[in-house]
Design an enzyme around this catalytic site. Structure first.
Site, mmCIF file in Angstrom:
data_model
loop_
_atom_site.group_PDB
_atom_site.id
_atom_site.type_symbol
_atom_site.label_atom_id
_atom_site.label_comp_id
_atom_site.label_asym_id
_atom_site.label_seq_id
_atom_site.Cartn_x
_atom_site.Cartn_y
_atom_site.Cartn_z
ATOM 1 N N GLY A 136 0.833 -1.202 0.000
ATOM 2 C CA GLY A 136 0.000 0.000 0.000
ATOM 3 C C GLY A 136 0.860 1.241 0.000
ATOM 4 C CD GLN A 141 3.715 5.857 2.565
ATOM 5 O OE1 GLN A 141 2.706 5.305 2.159
ATOM 6 N NE2 GLN A 141 4.756 5.188 3.014
ATOM 7 C CB CYS A 194 6.134 2.079 6.737
ATOM 8 S SG CYS A 194 5.563 3.609 6.002
ATOM 9 C CG LEU A 195 6.749 1.127 0.495
ATOM 10 C CD1 LEU A 195 5.901 1.455 -0.730
ATOM 11 C CD2 LEU A 195 7.875 0.174 0.125
ATOM 12 C CG HIS A 224 0.568 0.949 7.250
ATOM 13 N ND1 HIS A 224 1.640 0.458 7.950
ATOM 14 C CD2 HIS A 224 1.073 1.907 6.420
ATOM 15 C CE1 HIS A 224 2.733 1.097 7.569
ATOM 16 N NE2 HIS A 224 2.422 1.977 6.631
ATOM 17 C CD GLU A 225 -0.573 2.358 2.974
ATOM 18 O OE1 GLU A 225 -0.195 3.552 2.925
ATOM 19 O OE2 GLU A 225 0.219 1.406 3.079
ATOM 20 C CG HIS A 258 0.914 6.748 5.738
ATOM 21 N ND1 HIS A 258 2.097 7.246 6.248
ATOM 22 C CD2 HIS A 258 1.155 5.447 5.434
ATOM 23 C CE1 HIS A 258 3.017 6.273 6.241
ATOM 24 N NE2 HIS A 258 2.468 5.182 5.760
HETATM 25 ZN ZN ZN Z 1 3.421 3.394 5.517
#
Ligand code: ZN
Length: 194
Positions: free
Chosen positions: A46, A51, A93-94, A137-138, A141
């Site tokens: 995701g 991000q 997480c990216l 999670h997303e 953000h």
């Molecule tokens: Zn993340």
């Protein structure tokens, strides 16, 4: 469209609350394309707009593991309508390259959002599924919340962050999740959990 550079942990924009989308403009369509291009390039599950440097309420998820089972889902102005149960989740997480830690999540979520055409849809993610975790999670953000804020063990999280050359957990953002923690401890972990 294009693969974007990921905003990394430490950037203040990752802590900002993102703005609602008022119109599915060309700009939003390009943003969504860029999110998918970047997500697939990095083999992620995701990715949220903040991000890639856009603080708007948009994220994309694809829990498919190979090209044949690709299942992209675009969420615009998402709302979590229901959340139940509790589960331990080993997450990354990216925006935090190679840093993973145990976090608390709800087992099940029901979410409402708009798709890329501006049509509302309802989605129920199966209990304990990767999709359920990815949505939480997303979604976080978009409110400037990061997975480490849900960490079950602050010292474990600090250790891994420091090892990866990242800032340690900021105690000001740590979430008090007593009920979730109690619920997690009541249930024995499934084999894939650590
Ligand atoms: Zn993340």
């Amino acid at each position: 469209m294009s693969i974007k550079k990921i905003v990394k942990y430490g950037a203040s924009s990752l802590r900002e609350k993102s703005k609602e989308v008022h119109k599915i403009s060309k700009k939003i369509q390009i943003l969504v394309d860029d999110l998918y291009d970047t997500l697939y390039a990095l083999n992620g599950v995701g990715l949220a707009a903040p991000q890639i440097g856009e603080n708007v309420r948009v994220f994309v998820i694809d829990v498919g593991t190979d090209p044949k089972t690709m299942n992209p889902i675009t969420f615009i102005n998402p709302k979590i309508l229901k959340k139940e149960g509790a589960v331990n989740s080993y997450e990354g997480c990216l925006s935090f390259p190679e840093a993973y830690t145990n976090v608390r999540r709800y087992k099940y979520v029901k979410v409402k959002a708009l798709d890329i055409k501006g049509r509302p849809f309802l989605l129920e993610a199966d209990e304990g599924s990767l999709l359920a975790r990815a949505i939480q999670h997303e979604f976080d953000h978009l409110d400037g919340v990061l997975f480490i804020d849900h960490c079950r063990n602050r010292f474990e999280a600090d250790k891994i962050l420091t090892e990866k050359g990242l800032n340690p957990v900021d105690a000001n953002y740590l979430l008090d999740e007593k009920e979730l923690e109690e619920e997690i401890q009541k249930n024995p972990p499934s084999p894939e959990e650590k």
